[in-house]
Design a protein around this motif. Structure first.
Motif, PDB file in Angstrom:
ATOM      1  N   LYS A   1       0.868  -1.166   0.000  1.00 59.92           N
ATOM      2  CA  LYS A   1       0.000   0.000   0.000  1.00 59.92           C
ATOM      3  C   LYS A   1       0.908   1.220   0.000  1.00 59.92           C
ATOM      4  O   LYS A   1       1.709   1.425   0.897  1.00 59.92           O
TER       5      LYS A   1
ATOM      6  N   PHE B   1      -3.092   0.256  -3.739  1.00 61.41           N
ATOM      7  CA  PHE B   1      -2.561  -1.086  -3.524  1.00 61.41           C
ATOM      8  C   PHE B   1      -1.948  -1.613  -4.811  1.00 61.41           C
ATOM      9  O   PHE B   1      -2.459  -1.375  -5.899  1.00 61.41           O
TER      10      PHE B   1
ATOM     11  N   VAL C   1      -9.553  -3.243   2.159  1.00 63.55           N
ATOM     12  CA  VAL C   1      -8.809  -3.549   0.947  1.00 63.55           C
ATOM     13  C   VAL C   1      -9.814  -3.781  -0.176  1.00 63.55           C
ATOM     14  O   VAL C   1     -10.714  -4.603  -0.040  1.00 63.55           O
TER      15      VAL C   1
END
Ligand SMILES: [Zn+2]
Length: 92
Positions: free
Chosen positions: A28, A34, A73
């Motif tokens: 990250k 990401f 995420v």
């Protein structure tokens, strides 16, 4: 004889400590993006996972990556990982 220390990292899927060179790193970056890092050299906070679909599924179910990064995420990260792992198996 000098013994070499192998850097170990924990897989976010199976929670096992493994040689970090055998693991896939998820990074990250500072701007919160990401990416999957196969070189292990990208800047940013990293989490590790075995290049194994089973571990990926485990990480997804247990939210291992979320816990490592302490943030949500995006699903795309898991999809991308799955893609990479599947491609890797195909090219063997
Ligand atoms: Zn694993």
């Amino acid at each position: 004889m000098k013994q070499k220390t192998i850097p170990l990292r924990k897989c976010t899927g199976c929670q096992e400590m493994k040689d970090k060179r055998t693991l896939v790193r998820i990074v990250k970056s500072e701007n919160g993006e990401f990416s999957i890092d196969f070189t292990g050299k990208k800047p940013g906070r990293g989490a590790y996972i075995c290049p194994d679909l089973e571990c990926l599924e485990k990480a997804r179910k247990s939210k291992g990556l979320e816990r490592s990064f302490k943030t949500s995420v995006p699903k795309e990260v898991y999809d991308k990982l799955r893609e990479e792992l599947t491609d890797g198996a195909d090219s063997k």
